[in-house]
Design a protein around this motif. Structure first.
Motif, mmCIF file in Angstrom:
data_model
loop_
_atom_site.group_PDB
_atom_site.id
_atom_site.type_symbol
_atom_site.label_atom_id
_atom_site.label_comp_id
_atom_site.label_asym_id
_atom_site.label_seq_id
_atom_site.Cartn_x
_atom_site.Cartn_y
_atom_site.Cartn_z
ATOM 1 N N SER A 1 -12.348 -39.223 -8.415
ATOM 2 C CA SER A 1 -12.235 -40.151 -7.172
ATOM 3 C C SER A 1 -10.959 -40.460 -6.953
ATOM 4 N N VAL A 2 -11.035 -40.841 -5.337
ATOM 5 C CA VAL A 2 -10.100 -41.233 -4.771
ATOM 6 C C VAL A 2 -10.045 -43.047 -4.894
ATOM 7 N N VAL A 3 -9.170 -43.668 -5.072
ATOM 8 C CA VAL A 3 -9.107 -45.059 -5.063
ATOM 9 C C VAL A 3 -7.757 -45.420 -4.028
ATOM 10 N N THR A 4 -8.134 -46.311 -3.195
ATOM 11 C CA THR A 4 -7.011 -46.942 -2.126
ATOM 12 C C THR A 4 -6.700 -48.369 -2.690
ATOM 13 N N ILE A 5 -5.389 -48.536 -2.872
ATOM 14 C CA ILE A 5 -4.722 -49.657 -3.072
ATOM 15 C C ILE A 5 -4.127 -50.074 -1.927
ATOM 16 N N ASP A 6 -4.287 -51.386 -1.468
ATOM 17 C CA ASP A 6 -3.258 -51.786 -0.489
ATOM 18 C C ASP A 6 -2.323 -52.590 -1.237
ATOM 19 N N LEU A 7 -0.850 -52.143 -1.158
ATOM 20 C CA LEU A 7 0.195 -53.121 -1.764
ATOM 21 C C LEU A 7 0.902 -53.362 -0.334
ATOM 22 N N PRO A 8 1.737 -54.537 -0.702
ATOM 23 C CA PRO A 8 2.761 -55.001 0.131
ATOM 24 C C PRO A 8 3.846 -53.920 0.123
ATOM 25 N N ALA A 9 4.751 -53.768 1.300
ATOM 26 C CA ALA A 9 5.805 -52.796 1.425
ATOM 27 C C ALA A 9 6.722 -52.937 0.302
ATOM 28 N N LYS A 10 6.867 -54.196 -0.030
ATOM 29 C CA LYS A 10 8.139 -54.358 -1.120
ATOM 30 C C LYS A 10 7.549 -53.679 -2.572
ATOM 31 N N GLU A 11 6.486 -53.819 -2.910
ATOM 32 C CA GLU A 11 5.941 -53.173 -4.166
ATOM 33 C C GLU A 11 5.896 -51.961 -4.084
ATOM 34 N N LEU A 12 5.411 -51.268 -2.926
ATOM 35 C CA LEU A 12 5.502 -49.843 -2.644
ATOM 36 C C LEU A 12 6.690 -49.317 -2.746
ATOM 37 N N ALA A 13 7.706 -50.037 -2.064
ATOM 38 C CA ALA A 13 9.010 -49.358 -2.346
ATOM 39 C C ALA A 13 9.661 -49.167 -3.763
ATOM 40 N N ALA A 14 9.125 -50.596 -4.636
ATOM 41 C CA ALA A 14 9.745 -50.551 -5.969
ATOM 42 C C ALA A 14 9.023 -49.580 -6.627
ATOM 43 N N ILE A 15 7.631 -49.023 -6.569
ATOM 44 C CA ILE A 15 7.027 -47.989 -7.077
ATOM 45 C C ILE A 15 7.704 -46.707 -6.699
ATOM 46 N N LYS A 16 7.951 -46.243 -5.390
ATOM 47 C CA LYS A 16 8.634 -45.234 -5.130
ATOM 48 C C LYS A 16 10.072 -44.917 -5.622
ATOM 49 N N GLN A 17 10.731 -46.096 -5.681
ATOM 50 C CA GLN A 17 12.024 -45.921 -6.388
ATOM 51 C C GLN A 17 12.116 -45.765 -7.873
#
Length: 102
Positions: free
Chosen positions: A49-65
């Protein structure tokens, strides 16, 4: 004068990321003699199943890094973290249950 390039064989790699890197730098036409037709499914899909998680841009940027540093996709990293948390939560649940049973 035209020269014939000797090509290596297709590597036997289990990692999708490594295979993608290989094919990013090679042409499939260089390996035509090594190709074979596959009539059955290669990848098996699990019941997911797909789960959508809302994250602030700062946290998403950290995950991407972090994912970039580990050379994996961000979704792979997040999935890994979730599975680790589930595993350790289950270990703790069992340990507490065993402790209270004594």
């Amino acid at each position: 004068m035209e020269t014939t390039l000797k090509t290596k064989s297709i590597p036997q790699i289990d990692s999708i990321e490594e295979l993608a890197r290989f094919w990013d730098s090679h042409d499939v036409t260089d390996f035509e003699d090594a190709l074979e037709e596959v009539v059955e499914p290669v990848f098996e899909r699990f019941d997911t199943s797909v789960v959508t998680i809302d994250l602030p841009a700062k946290e998403l940027a950290a995950i991407k890094q972090i994912a970039k540093e580990r050379r994996v996709e961000p979704i792979t990293l997040v999935r890994e973290w979730i599975l680790e948390k589930l595993y350790y939560t289950e270990l703790m649940r069992r340990a507490v249950k065993e402790f209270h049973a004594q």
